[in-house]
Design a protein around this motif. Structure first.
Motif, PDB file in Angstrom:
ATOM      1  N   MET A 141       0.841  -1.194   0.000  1.00  0.00           N
ATOM      2  CA  MET A 141       0.000   0.000   0.000  1.00  0.00           C
ATOM      3  C   MET A 141       0.883   1.253   0.000  1.00  0.00           C
ATOM      4  SD  MET A 141      -3.189   1.052   0.044  1.00  0.00           S
ATOM      5  CE  MET A 141      -4.138  -0.359   0.654  1.00  0.00           C
ATOM      6  N   ILE A 142       0.618   2.175  -0.922  1.00  0.00           N
ATOM      7  CA  ILE A 142       1.375   3.425  -1.020  1.00  0.00           C
ATOM      8  C   ILE A 142       0.676   4.486  -0.172  1.00  0.00           C
ATOM      9  CG2 ILE A 142       2.241   5.223  -2.557  1.00  0.00           C
ATOM     10  CD1 ILE A 142       2.088   3.171  -4.839  1.00  0.00           C
ATOM     11  N   ARG A 143       1.376   4.997   0.826  1.00  0.00           N
ATOM     12  CA  ARG A 143       0.806   6.010   1.710  1.00  0.00           C
ATOM     13  C   ARG A 143       1.205   7.401   1.203  1.00  0.00           C
ATOM     14  NH1 ARG A 143       2.288   6.416   6.532  1.00  0.00           N
ATOM     15  NH2 ARG A 143       0.259   6.619   7.562  1.00  0.00           N
ATOM     16  N   VAL A 144       0.188   8.218   0.906  1.00  0.00           N
ATOM     17  CA  VAL A 144       0.397   9.508   0.251  1.00  0.00           C
ATOM     18  C   VAL A 144       0.036  10.646   1.199  1.00  0.00           C
ATOM     19  CG1 VAL A 144      -0.180  10.941  -1.741  1.00  0.00           C
ATOM     20  CG2 VAL A 144      -0.167   8.439  -1.968  1.00  0.00           C
ATOM     21  N   LEU A 145       0.909  11.633   1.290  1.00  0.00           N
ATOM     22  CA  LEU A 145       0.615  12.864   2.014  1.00  0.00           C
ATOM     23  C   LEU A 145       0.311  13.952   0.993  1.00  0.00           C
ATOM     24  CD1 LEU A 145       0.535  14.570   4.641  1.00  0.00           C
ATOM     25  CD2 LEU A 145       2.972  15.033   4.273  1.00  0.00           C
ATOM     26  N   LEU A 146      -0.858  14.580   1.118  1.00  0.00           N
ATOM     27  CA  LEU A 146      -1.275  15.642   0.199  1.00  0.00           C
ATOM     28  C   LEU A 146      -0.950  16.998   0.809  1.00  0.00           C
ATOM     29  CD1 LEU A 146      -4.809  14.293  -0.792  1.00  0.00           C
ATOM     30  CD2 LEU A 146      -2.642  13.933  -1.977  1.00  0.00           C
ATOM     31  N   VAL A 147      -0.276  17.851   0.043  1.00  0.00           N
ATOM     32  CA  VAL A 147       0.090  19.182   0.530  1.00  0.00           C
ATOM     33  C   VAL A 147      -0.371  20.221  -0.489  1.00  0.00           C
ATOM     34  CG1 VAL A 147       1.935  20.663   1.383  1.00  0.00           C
ATOM     35  CG2 VAL A 147       2.138  18.168   1.605  1.00  0.00           C
ATOM     36  N   ASP A 148      -1.395  20.985  -0.139  1.00  0.00           N
ATOM     37  CA  ASP A 148      -1.938  22.021  -1.023  1.00  0.00           C
ATOM     38  C   ASP A 148      -2.747  22.977  -0.169  1.00  0.00           C
ATOM     39  OD1 ASP A 148      -3.784  23.355  -3.059  1.00  0.00           O
ATOM     40  OD2 ASP A 148      -2.545  22.103  -4.366  1.00  0.00           O
ATOM     41  N   ASP A 149      -2.647  24.280  -0.446  1.00  0.00           N
ATOM     42  CA  ASP A 149      -3.375  25.246   0.367  1.00  0.00           C
ATOM     43  C   ASP A 149      -4.843  25.348  -0.003  1.00  0.00           C
ATOM     44  OD1 ASP A 149      -2.588  26.407  -2.073  1.00  0.00           O
ATOM     45  OD2 ASP A 149      -2.841  28.429  -1.259  1.00  0.00           O
ATOM     46  N   GLN A 150      -5.267  24.708  -1.074  1.00  0.00           N
ATOM     47  CA  GLN A 150      -6.669  24.757  -1.489  1.00  0.00           C
ATOM     48  C   GLN A 150      -7.386  23.478  -1.064  1.00  0.00           C
ATOM     49  OE1 GLN A 150      -7.422  26.092  -5.516  1.00  0.00           O
ATOM     50  NE2 GLN A 150      -5.418  27.088  -5.619  1.00  0.00           N
ATOM     51  N   HIS A 151      -8.414  23.652  -0.241  1.00  0.00           N
ATOM     52  CA  HIS A 151      -9.153  22.501   0.284  1.00  0.00           C
ATOM     53  C   HIS A 151      -9.795  21.687  -0.827  1.00  0.00           C
ATOM     54  CE1 HIS A 151     -11.401  20.054   3.069  1.00  0.00           C
ATOM     55  NE2 HIS A 151     -12.550  20.452   2.543  1.00  0.00           N
ATOM     56  N   LEU A 152     -10.352  22.357  -1.829  1.00  0.00           N
ATOM     57  CA  LEU A 152     -11.013  21.637  -2.914  1.00  0.00           C
ATOM     58  C   LEU A 152     -10.019  20.788  -3.705  1.00  0.00           C
ATOM     59  CD1 LEU A 152     -13.590  24.230  -4.324  1.00  0.00           C
ATOM     60  CD2 LEU A 152     -14.058  22.135  -3.043  1.00  0.00           C
ATOM     61  N   VAL A 153      -8.803  21.297  -3.881  1.00  0.00           N
ATOM     62  CA  VAL A 153      -7.773  20.523  -4.571  1.00  0.00           C
ATOM     63  C   VAL A 153      -7.438  19.278  -3.770  1.00  0.00           C
ATOM     64  CG1 VAL A 153      -5.373  20.506  -5.352  1.00  0.00           C
ATOM     65  CG2 VAL A 153      -6.805  22.512  -5.773  1.00  0.00           C
ATOM     66  N   ARG A 154      -7.285  19.422  -2.458  1.00  0.00           N
ATOM     67  CA  ARG A 154      -6.987  18.262  -1.626  1.00  0.00           C
ATOM     68  C   ARG A 154      -8.127  17.242  -1.663  1.00  0.00           C
ATOM     69  NH1 ARG A 154      -5.731  22.223   2.143  1.00  0.00           N
ATOM     70  NH2 ARG A 154      -7.274  21.400   3.638  1.00  0.00           N
ATOM     71  N   MET A 155      -9.360  17.739  -1.674  1.00  0.00           N
ATOM     72  CA  MET A 155     -10.505  16.828  -1.766  1.00  0.00           C
ATOM     73  C   MET A 155     -10.463  16.021  -3.056  1.00  0.00           C
ATOM     74  SD  MET A 155     -13.774  18.995  -0.303  1.00  0.00           S
ATOM     75  CE  MET A 155     -14.875  17.684  -0.878  1.00  0.00           C
ATOM     76  N   GLY A 156     -10.192  16.723  -4.165  1.00  0.00           N
ATOM     77  CA  GLY A 156     -10.127  16.037  -5.454  1.00  0.00           C
ATOM     78  C   GLY A 156      -9.010  15.009  -5.494  1.00  0.00           C
TER      79      GLY A 156
END
Length: 217
Positions: free
Chosen positions: A1-16
């Motif tokens: 399983m690949i564990r991914v950390l999402l880093v973006d200041d836009q909440h909608l981008v992180r949701m997508g």
């Protein structure tokens, strides 16, 4: 399983991105950060396999965060993800230690493939980015005519074939398919090429190949 950390200041981008990554059965979201400071802290606590790093954020930007993450945990794979693919963003991200650079309009399937490749130790780049890097290497080679040509001795015919395909931007899987080899064999060849040429990344291999006149026919 690949564990991914999402880093973006836009909440909608992180949701997508969350929806996209969680659609792949081999990926899970380890956490989310809205700025570079949070990203650095979460990498230490969550130990993700891949960090999808936006470059433009308030406070600590993605380039600085990448630099600090790589200083603390050099095995972390940071994949730069941004709206921009210009040189002002590309080269600082690479210098900071990002393993690849993908623009945000990359098709979903290609983005997931980039995450997988990053987790496997590869260096994924959007084709437009790789093309520009190679074109710049070609221009530099032509502009400095008095400089001695790059010579790559000690490469086997197969290694030269692999190197040419790396320079053309092909993934290990694509190279394996073209040369009728196993993916593990291709990885071995790429590792050998990096050792022989003293390069630490796939993109440096690609640029070196162009400077040496090695390219896909």
């Amino acid at each position: 399983m690949i564990r991914v950390l999402l880093v973006d200041d836009q909440h909608l981008v992180r949701m997508g991105l969350t929806m996209l990554c969680e659609s792949d059965p081999d990926m899970e979201i380890a956490g989310e950060a809205s700025n570079g400071h949070e990203a650095v802290r979460l990498v230490e606590r969550l130990l993700p396999d891949v960090v999808l790093m936006d470059l433009h954020m308030p406070g600590m930007d993605g380039v600085t965060a990448t630099e600090r993450i790589m200083a603390a945990r050099p095995a972390t794979r940071v994949l730069a993800l941004t709206t921009f693919d210009d040189d002002d963003h590309l080269y600082p991200a690479l210098a900071a230690g990002a393993c690849g650079f993908v623009v945000k309009d990359t098709p979903p399937g290609e983005l997931l493939d980039a995450v997988r490749r990053a987790a496997e130790g590869d260096s994924p780049f959007s084709q437009s980015v790789l093309n520009r890097l190679v074109e710049q290497a070609v221009r530099a080679r032509g502009a400095v005519r008095e400089a001695p040509a790059v010579v790559l001795p000690g490469l086997s015919p197969r290694e030269r074939e692999v190197l040419a395909l790396v320079a053309a931007g092909h993934s290990n899987q694509e190279i394996a398919h073209r040369l009728h080899l196993g993916v593990t064999t291709v990885k071995t060849h790429v590792g050998s090429l990096m050792a022989k040429t003293g390069t630490r990344s796939r993109i440096r291999l690609a640029v070196l190949a162009v400077r040496a006149g090695i390219g896909e026919d």
